[in-house]
Design a protein around this motif. Structure first.
Motif, PDB file in Angstrom:
ATOM      1  N   ASN A   6       0.814  -1.225   0.000  1.00 23.98           N
ATOM      2  CA  ASN A   6       0.000   0.000   0.000  1.00 23.98           C
ATOM      3  C   ASN A   6       0.842   1.268   0.000  1.00 23.98           C
TER       4      ASN A   6
ATOM      5  N   SER B 239       0.001   3.587  -3.079  1.00 25.53           N
ATOM      6  CA  SER B 239      -1.410   3.919  -3.302  1.00 25.53           C
ATOM      7  C   SER B 239      -1.774   5.340  -2.880  1.00 25.53           C
TER       8      SER B 239
ATOM      9  N   CYS C 297      -6.803  -0.899  -1.859  1.00 26.45           N
ATOM     10  CA  CYS C 297      -6.385   0.351  -1.215  1.00 26.45           C
ATOM     11  C   CYS C 297      -7.314   0.673  -0.041  1.00 26.45           C
TER      12      CYS C 297
ATOM     13  N   ALA D  90      -6.905  -1.885   2.792  1.00 28.10           N
ATOM     14  CA  ALA D  90      -5.672  -1.631   3.550  1.00 28.10           C
ATOM     15  C   ALA D  90      -5.895  -0.503   4.561  1.00 28.10           C
TER      16      ALA D  90
END
Length: 258
Positions: free
Chosen positions: A91, A94, A163, A166
């Protein structure tokens, strides 16, 4: 701040279902060992405590414990699903996607509400509402993909919003720094198995069942309250279980087998 230091003094009056205050002198109290014999019970009791407001009396009932266990089951389930879905996900790449991500927006909103709740006289009931708001966002994402797979006749599965998931995972971990409900309950004893782990030793080295230990404590409390009738009754009950109690001035009573 990246880390939230949570320190609270809980002074909670436990009440039974019929709203009678629990008291050692009345012989109607429960120890944690007796009330929570299994690891799931221990976690449920902790959840019940930390998600209740510290100023309010807490009713210890089967219904309350059942609700706490149900909440933990839901939390454990979503953590497991998030772990599986995010395995191998990075992540750190992102940042751009987060700016337009709907789930991330929900998470950021609930994190603010979470902090505000704690700042408002440690309102943990409001704080746990934010926890479940982010949990619901993740659950809805899993449902969205599952429904799309069911409705789509092709073999192509719609991608999960990794995303957003996470962000949910990070928020849950952050909030648990306050609640502390995700942990493995340690075993009572590594040298004994079964019921023996919940017993204590008497003066001869033999084990004293938890029921006797609780009766001895209740009798000591009854004596402190000068409730001699209850103290004598509890001594008789202890005797019926095959144990004797010897009072020691200024010390703990000595328990021995008859």
């Amino acid at each position: 701040p990246s880390h939230f230091l949570f320190l609270a003094m809980y002074a909670i009056i436990l009440k039974q279902t019929h709203q009678q205050q629990m008291s050692k002198s009345k012989g109607n109290f429960l120890t944690l060992r007796g009330a929570c014999p299994k690891p799931d019970d221990v976690r449920a009791y902790r959840y019940l405590i930390v998600t209740s407001h510290y100023r309010n009396p807490l009713s210890f009932t089967d219904a309350a414990m059942g609700a706490a266990k149900g909440a933990l089951k839901r939390l454990d389930s979503i953590r497991s699903r998030l772990g599986s879905a995010l395995e191998g996900y990075d992540n750190s790449k992102s940042d751009v996607e987060e700016n337009t991500n709907e789930i991330v927006a929900v998470v950021q909103k609930e994190l603010i509400k979470f902090q505000d709740a704690l700042a408002d006289d440690l309102s943990t009931p409001r704080a746990v509402a934010s926890l479940f708001a982010v949990v619901k966002a993740a659950e809805n994402e899993f449902k969205r993909v599952k429904k799309a797979e069911k409705d789509d006749d092709t073999d192509d599965s719609p991608p999960l919003d990794l995303c957003g998931l996470a962000a949910v995972k990070g928020a849950i971990e952050h909030m648990d720094e306050v609640f502390g409900v995700f942990y493995d309950v340690p075993k009572a004893s590594s040298s004994s198995e079964g019921d023996g782990a919940d017993e204590e030793d008497d003066e001869d080295g033999a084990t004293v069942p938890p029921e006797v230990v609780e009766l001895v404590a209740a009798r000591a409390a009854a004596k402190d309250a000068k409730d001699w009738e209850l103290a004598d009754s509890l001594r008789s009950r202890i005797g019926e279980l095959g144990f004797a109690v010897k009072d020691v001035k200024g010390g703990e009573p000595i328990v021995s087998r008859i």
